[in-house]
Design a protein around this motif. Structure first.
Motif, PDB file in Angstrom:
ATOM      1  N   ARG A 154       0.843  -1.200   0.000  1.00 28.74           N
ATOM      2  CA  ARG A 154       0.000   0.000   0.000  1.00 28.74           C
ATOM      3  C   ARG A 154       0.876   1.247   0.000  1.00 28.74           C
ATOM      4  N   LEU A 155       0.469   2.247  -0.765  1.00 26.48           N
ATOM      5  CA  LEU A 155       1.148   3.542  -0.807  1.00 26.48           C
ATOM      6  C   LEU A 155       0.132   4.610  -0.424  1.00 26.48           C
ATOM      7  N   THR A 190      -5.634  13.227   0.970  1.00 29.36           N
ATOM      8  CA  THR A 190      -4.921  11.984   1.202  1.00 29.36           C
ATOM      9  C   THR A 190      -5.286  10.993   0.107  1.00 29.36           C
ATOM     10  N   VAL A 191      -4.267  10.437  -0.539  1.00 32.19           N
ATOM     11  CA  VAL A 191      -4.465   9.458  -1.601  1.00 32.19           C
ATOM     12  C   VAL A 191      -3.857   8.140  -1.150  1.00 32.19           C
ATOM     13  N   GLU A 192      -4.630   7.063  -1.244  1.00 30.37           N
ATOM     14  CA  GLU A 192      -4.142   5.748  -0.857  1.00 30.37           C
ATOM     15  C   GLU A 192      -4.293   4.785  -2.021  1.00 30.37           C
ATOM     16  N   VAL A 193      -3.196   4.108  -2.377  1.00 36.58           N
ATOM     17  CA  VAL A 193      -3.187   3.158  -3.482  1.00 36.58           C
ATOM     18  C   VAL A 193      -2.839   1.794  -2.913  1.00 36.58           C
ATOM     19  N   SER A 194      -3.672   0.805  -3.179  1.00 33.90           N
ATOM     20  CA  SER A 194      -3.388  -0.551  -2.708  1.00 33.90           C
ATOM     21  C   SER A 194      -3.719  -1.531  -3.827  1.00 33.90           C
ATOM     22  N   ALA A 195      -3.266  -2.759  -3.655  1.00 30.50           N
ATOM     23  CA  ALA A 195      -3.489  -3.788  -4.669  1.00 30.50           C
ATOM     24  C   ALA A 195      -3.928  -5.071  -3.996  1.00 30.50           C
ATOM     25  N   GLY A 196      -4.741  -5.867  -4.705  1.00 30.16           N
ATOM     26  CA  GLY A 196      -5.207  -7.133  -4.160  1.00 30.16           C
ATOM     27  C   GLY A 196      -4.053  -8.062  -3.844  1.00 30.16           C
ATOM     28  N   ARG A 197      -3.064  -8.069  -4.729  1.00 29.61           N
ATOM     29  CA  ARG A 197      -1.896  -8.910  -4.484  1.00 29.61           C
ATOM     30  C   ARG A 197      -0.761  -8.058  -3.925  1.00 29.61           C
ATOM     31  N   THR A 198      -0.150  -7.284  -4.786  1.00 29.85           N
ATOM     32  CA  THR A 198       0.958  -6.458  -4.328  1.00 29.85           C
ATOM     33  C   THR A 198       1.276  -5.412  -5.375  1.00 29.85           C
ATOM     34  N   LEU A 199       1.825  -4.289  -4.951  1.00 29.25           N
ATOM     35  CA  LEU A 199       2.316  -3.284  -5.879  1.00 29.25           C
ATOM     36  C   LEU A 199       3.720  -3.622  -6.348  1.00 29.25           C
ATOM     37  N   THR A 219       4.060  18.269   0.212  1.00 31.71           N
ATOM     38  CA  THR A 219       3.843  16.896   0.681  1.00 31.71           C
ATOM     39  C   THR A 219       4.007  16.839   2.195  1.00 31.71           C
ATOM     40  N   ARG A 220       3.059  16.212   2.846  1.00 29.08           N
ATOM     41  CA  ARG A 220       3.098  16.123   4.304  1.00 29.08           C
ATOM     42  C   ARG A 220       3.439  14.712   4.789  1.00 29.08           C
ATOM     43  N   ALA A 221       3.176  13.690   3.990  1.00 30.78           N
ATOM     44  CA  ALA A 221       3.522  12.319   4.383  1.00 30.78           C
ATOM     45  C   ALA A 221       3.512  11.423   3.154  1.00 30.78           C
ATOM     46  N   VAL A 222       4.468  10.492   3.107  1.00 29.82           N
ATOM     47  CA  VAL A 222       4.487   9.430   2.101  1.00 29.82           C
ATOM     48  C   VAL A 222       4.764   8.144   2.865  1.00 29.82           C
ATOM     49  N   GLN A 223       3.754   7.283   2.930  1.00 28.30           N
ATOM     50  CA  GLN A 223       3.875   6.060   3.713  1.00 28.30           C
ATOM     51  C   GLN A 223       3.747   4.831   2.812  1.00 28.30           C
TER      52      GLN A 223
END
Length: 285
Positions: A154-155, A190-199, A219-223
């Motif tokens: 997840r990003l 806030t933008v969140e990118v995730s994948a069912g398997r993996t990025l 930019t305030r955070a990149v996790q």
């Protein structure tokens, strides 16, 4: 005399196999001062200035200068404004000072929000050398080990409203995000990118996005959350950074003071830098 603080970022110079390392590119530029062209990026031009080798090329110091046509107004004590009159061939200059250490291919970079993003330095060096030059974010060793040990699940990115719309490349995915923010008057998103398997591993696509976003002043955070881990890695916080304070002469700092403070910032972070480069890897290559 007023003082001003600047953030310092550290980068590792990366080129493709068979291409000259960044210190050799700098050396060639020092030997051929005429090969320092103006390059254009949208409405502004930028150029490499005052590049000097020190200690026989063990260190290079220089300035990446951006030349702007959009001169700001002058405000007097009573609040009245008047424009700065620029001739047709005159520009406003903003600078990023840097030191480059050849033994580690390490760049110590003065962050200046009015100047250039580090990607402009990458583009400039790639253009003049015909090599593929990357300047990879130097991450704290513990975060680096975690990133290298797994795959990205997840990003998550939090961004404030941009203060410099001209710095947003309309072809980058975040451009539409800023348009949305402006349209609804939002102060952060806030933008969140995730994948069912993996990025996947932090490779080309994800790495390029992270590299660009952690450099933005808004930019305030990149996790990044790795597969099998609950706690995310905050790359914005885990990059090796420092702060310097320099005296200002008018609206500009003295170059010698900035170079001296960049060296001190590097010394303050020497242990973490030594551990990072001892890994033999650079993040976001």
């Amino acid at each position: 005399m007023a003082n001003k603080s600047f953030r310092v970022r550290f980068y590792a110079g990366v080129t493709e196999q068979g291409e000259p390392p960044v210190n050799e590119i700098f050396s060639g530029l020092c030997q051929n001062p005429g090969l320092h062209p103006h390059l254009r990026d949208g409405t502004v031009a930028y150029e490499l200035r005052d590049l000097v080798p020190l200690n026989g090329g063990k260190v290079f110091r220089g300035v990446l200068a951006v030349l702007r046509d959009d001169a700001p107004n002058i405000r007097d004590a009573g609040g009245a404004e008047r424009p700065i009159a620029l001739a047709e061939d005159e520009h406003i200059i903003e600078k990023n000072h840097f030191l480059y250490y050849s033994d580690r291919q390490l760049l110590a970079w003065q962050v200046n929000g009015r100047g250039s993003h580090i990607s402009r330095m990458e583009k400039y060096l790639s253009h003049v050398s015909q090599a593929t030059v990357g300047l990879a974010d130097v991450v704290q060793p513990n975060a680096l080990r975690r990133l290298q040990a797994g795959t990205v699940k997840r990003l998550k990115v939090r961004i404030a409203a941009s203060k410099n719309a001209a710095a947003v490349n309309p072809h980058d995915w975040e451009a539409s995000t800023f348009d949305l923010m402006n349209g609804i008057g939002a102060s952060t998103v806030t933008v969140e990118v995730s994948a069912g398997r993996t990025l996947g591993k932090l490779g080309d696509r994800v790495g390029a996005i992270v590299h660009r976003l952690i450099e933005r002043d808004d930019t305030r955070a990149v996790q990044v959350t790795m597969t099998g881990e609950k706690e995310p890695i905050d790359l914005f916080a885990d990059c090796i950074t420092d702060m310097i304070i320099v005296p200002m002469i008018g609206v500009y700092p003295v170059a010698e003071d900035i170079f001296a403070e960049l060296e001190k910032a590097k010394q303050r972070n020497q242990a973490a830098l030594d551990e990072h480069f001892g890994q033999g890897n650079n993040i976001l290559e």
